[in-house]
Design a protein around this motif. Structure first.
Motif, PDB file in Angstrom:
ATOM      1  N   ALA A  84      39.207  -0.393 -26.841  1.00 25.70           N
ATOM      2  CA  ALA A  84      39.938   0.642 -27.074  1.00 25.70           C
ATOM      3  C   ALA A  84      40.698   0.581 -28.333  1.00 25.70           C
ATOM      4  N   VAL A  85      40.972   1.974 -28.697  1.00 34.98           N
ATOM      5  CA  VAL A  85      41.738   2.047 -29.838  1.00 34.98           C
ATOM      6  C   VAL A  85      43.147   2.053 -29.462  1.00 34.98           C
ATOM      7  N   GLY A  86      43.966   1.296 -30.217  1.00 34.44           N
ATOM      8  CA  GLY A  86      45.253   1.148 -29.854  1.00 34.44           C
ATOM      9  C   GLY A  86      45.697  -0.418 -29.605  1.00 34.44           C
ATOM     10  N   PRO A  87      47.144  -0.210 -28.796  1.00 35.78           N
ATOM     11  CA  PRO A  87      47.559  -1.787 -29.016  1.00 35.78           C
ATOM     12  C   PRO A  87      46.789  -2.594 -27.658  1.00 35.78           C
ATOM     13  N   GLU A  88      45.760  -2.186 -27.066  1.00 32.63           N
ATOM     14  CA  GLU A  88      45.233  -2.982 -25.950  1.00 32.63           C
ATOM     15  C   GLU A  88      43.667  -2.837 -26.221  1.00 32.63           C
ATOM     16  N   PRO A  89      43.273  -3.497 -27.176  1.00 34.42           N
ATOM     17  CA  PRO A  89      41.753  -3.211 -27.401  1.00 34.42           C
ATOM     18  C   PRO A  89      40.825  -3.913 -26.223  1.00 34.42           C
ATOM     19  N   LEU A  90      41.397  -4.933 -25.614  1.00 37.42           N
ATOM     20  CA  LEU A  90      40.715  -5.572 -24.659  1.00 37.42           C
ATOM     21  C   LEU A  90      40.469  -4.889 -23.180  1.00 37.42           C
ATOM     22  N   ARG A  91      41.436  -3.901 -23.252  1.00 43.25           N
ATOM     23  CA  ARG A  91      41.744  -3.343 -21.958  1.00 43.25           C
ATOM     24  C   ARG A  91      40.283  -2.955 -21.010  1.00 43.25           C
ATOM     25  N   PRO A  92      39.306  -2.032 -21.908  1.00 46.14           N
ATOM     26  CA  PRO A  92      38.057  -1.661 -21.416  1.00 46.14           C
ATOM     27  C   PRO A  92      37.293  -2.932 -20.515  1.00 46.14           C
ATOM     28  N   TYR A  93      37.464  -3.951 -21.215  1.00 49.09           N
ATOM     29  CA  TYR A  93      36.473  -5.323 -20.757  1.00 49.09           C
ATOM     30  C   TYR A  93      37.066  -5.773 -19.402  1.00 49.09           C
ATOM     31  N   GLN A  94      38.582  -5.780 -19.565  1.00 51.95           N
ATOM     32  CA  GLN A  94      39.087  -6.446 -18.519  1.00 51.95           C
ATOM     33  C   GLN A  94      39.106  -5.527 -17.151  1.00 51.95           C
ATOM     34  N   ASP A  95      39.206  -3.993 -17.540  1.00 59.65           N
ATOM     35  CA  ASP A  95      39.265  -3.281 -16.383  1.00 59.65           C
ATOM     36  C   ASP A  95      37.734  -3.305 -15.737  1.00 59.65           C
TER      37      ASP A  95
END
Length: 404
Positions: free
Chosen positions: A307-318
Motif C-alpha cells: 500500500a502507498v502510505g504509512p502501512e505498506p504491509l497492510r494489504p498482505y496482513q489483511d
C-alpha cells in the motif's frame, strides 16, 4: 599430495577408526570417494561420506558379520553397496565397479579392484577422486586441477558419460552453479554434447529431475543456466514451458538474491499462466505444497502489492487475516521475496498474526441470542477490528457493538 586439514582429521570418529581397522586386518583397501573428497579439498566439511573398497559385497558381509557389526538396509547390495552401523554411525561402502551395460537411466555393474576403472565411470572430474585414510589423494582425471581452476568437465568424452545416464546433463549444470566462478565458462564441445543428447532427458523420471532442478534453482548463475536450458533444447523435456518468461526470470532472480526463496518461487517467474504449473506437476510430480505455492504466486504476484502510505504491509496482513487456508503466512513471504520487498519481508517475518478478541460467548452474555445475529455481529466487529489495524481490544469492540 597428502591432505591433513582439520576437516579431514575431524572425520576420524571411533566408528571410522573401527571400520578402518577391520579393512586393514583383512588387507582390503578403503578410501573416501566422490563428493566428500571434493568438499574436503575445498576446505568444507562433507555432509555425508561415501567410501569405496576393493572388497566385494560378500567379503564385506562376511567380515562385518564375523566382527559382530550390524548391517542395515540391504537394498544397495546388488549395486555393490553395504551399509554398516558402528558407534551410532552409518558407513556406506561400495565395491569398485565398472558399468557393463547402460541404458541412459540404469547400469548393470561388474566388480573390479581397479581404482582408475571405477573413477572412469563417474560423471565429472571433480567427483572422480579418492582419498586414502592416510590423506593421500588419488586423482586419475585432473579433478583437483579442475577444482582449483573452478572448471566443470565430464570424465573422458562428454557424450559417452551423458549417454550412460542422461540426468548427468542436469548434474553438470548443478555443479557448474556450485563451483564455477563466472557464467559462460563452458567448453563448446560439452555444450554440443548436451544439445545432441538433450532428448534423452525425456526418459528420466520426473522425481530425479526435480531433485537436480531444485538445487540448480538455488545455486549461482541460475539465470545463465536456465537460459542455456532453453538454448540447448532441454526445457521441453523437463516440464518447463516452451515460451518461458526469461525477462521476468532475470528480474526475479535479481530480486531474491540473499532472501532464501523456495525453489518453486524462483521457478514460477518463468510461468505465465496456471497451466504452466499443472504441466510442470504432470512431468515432475512435485509435492502438493509446491504446486499450491506455484499456483498462488501466479495468481497473486501482481495483484497483491504494498500500500502507498504509512502501512505498506497492510494489504498482505489483511490477506492473511481473511484467508481460511493454512500456510498463507509462508506463501505471502514467498510473494514478498518474488517482488524483491526485502524490508517488508523482514517486517512480515516479525509480525505475529493477532487473534480476534471477541467470541460468540461474549455476544450471548450481552443478550444476542440467535445464531444468525451472532454471525452477522461478529462479521461487523471483524471489519471494525480490521479498520483499526487489528489494535482494538475486546472492550472497545463490544462498546462498538452497542453503537452498531
Amino acid at each position: 599430495m597428502k591432505l591433513q586439514s582439520p576437516q579431514f582429521q575431524a572425520l576420524f570418529t571411533p566408528g571410522l577408526r573401527s571400520v578402518a581397522e577391520l579393512f586393514e586386518k583383512k588387507n582390503y583397501e578403503l578410501r573416501i570417494a566422490g563428493g566428500a573428497v571434493r568438499d574436503l579439498l575445498s576446505g568444507m566439511t562433507p555432509q555425508d561420506i561415501d567410501f569405496a573398497t576393493t572388497a566385494t559385497p560378500a567379503e564385506m558381509k562376511e567380515m562385518f558379520t564375523s566382527a559382530g557389526v550390524r548391517l542395515i538396509n540391504n537394498k544397495g547390495e546388488k549395486h555393490g553397496t553395504i551399509t554398516a552401523r558402528l558407534h551410532e554411525q552409518n558407513f556406506e561402502i561400495t565395491t569398485l565397479r565398472i558399468d557393463v551395460v547402460t541404458d541412459g537411466r540404469h547400469a548393470e555393474v561388474e566388480f573390479t579392484t581397479d581404482w582408475e576403472k571405477d573413477a572412469e565411470r563417474r560423471d565429472l572430474t571433480v567427483n572422480s577422486m579418492f582419498l586414502g585414510l592416510d590423506g593421500m589423494l588419488y586423482d586419475f582425471f585432473n579433478g583437483y586441477e579442475d577444482l582449483k581452476n573452478k572448471k566443470i568437465r565430464f570424465v573422458g568424452k562428454a557424450s559417452e558419460r551423458i549417454q550412460e545416464d542422461y540426468l548427468r546433463i542436469l548434474r553438470y549444470f548443478r555443479f557448474y552453479g556450485r563451483i564455477a566462478e563466472k557464467p559462460g565458462d563452458h567448453e563448446p564441445s560439452t555444450l554440443q554434447a548436451i544439445k545432441e543428447n538433450a532428448k534423452g532427458l525425456a526418459g528420466i523420471s520426473g522425481e530425479r529431475i526435480w531433485v537436480e532442478l531444485k538445487k540448480i534453482l538455488l545455486g549461482n548463475h541460475v539465470n545463465h543456466l536456465v537460459r542455456l536450458m532453453y538454448e540447448l533444447d532441454i526445457a521441453q523435456y523437463i516440464g518447463l514451458p516452451l515460451d518461458g518468461s526469461l525477462e521476468e526470470f532475470d528480474r526475479v532472480t535479481n530480486n531474491i538474491q540473499n532472501l532464501c526463496p523456495k525453489p518453486m518461487t524462483v521457478l514460477t517467474s518463468l510461468f505465465k499462466v496456471k497451466d504452466d504449473v499443472t504441466n510442470l506437476d504432470l512431468r515432475l510430480k512435485i509435492s502438493k505444497e509446491e504446486k499450491n505455492l506455484g499456483l498462488f504466486l501466479v495468481k497473486y504476484r501482481q495483484e497483491l502489492t504494498k500500500a502507498v502510505g504509512p502501512e505498506p504491509l497492510r494489504p498482505y496482513q489483511d490477506f492473511i487475516m481473511d484467508s481460511r487456508e493454512a500456510n498463507t503466512n509462508s506463501k505471502i513471504c514467498e510473494v514478498l521475496k518474488y517482488q524483491g520487498e526485502e524490508h517488508l519481508l523482514r517486517e512480515m517475518q516479525q509480525w505475529t498474526v493477532p487473534s480476534f478478541p471477541v467470541s460468540g460467548h461474549d455476544l450471548r452474555k450481552m443478550g444476542v441470542s440467535s445464531g444468525k445475529e451472532i454471525g452477522t455481529a461478529l462479521q461487523q466487529l471483524r471489519e471494525e477490528w480490521k479498520k483499526s489495524g487489528y489494535h482494538m481490544d475486546k472492550e472497545e469492540l463490544l462498546s462498538c457493538l452497542k453503537k452498531l
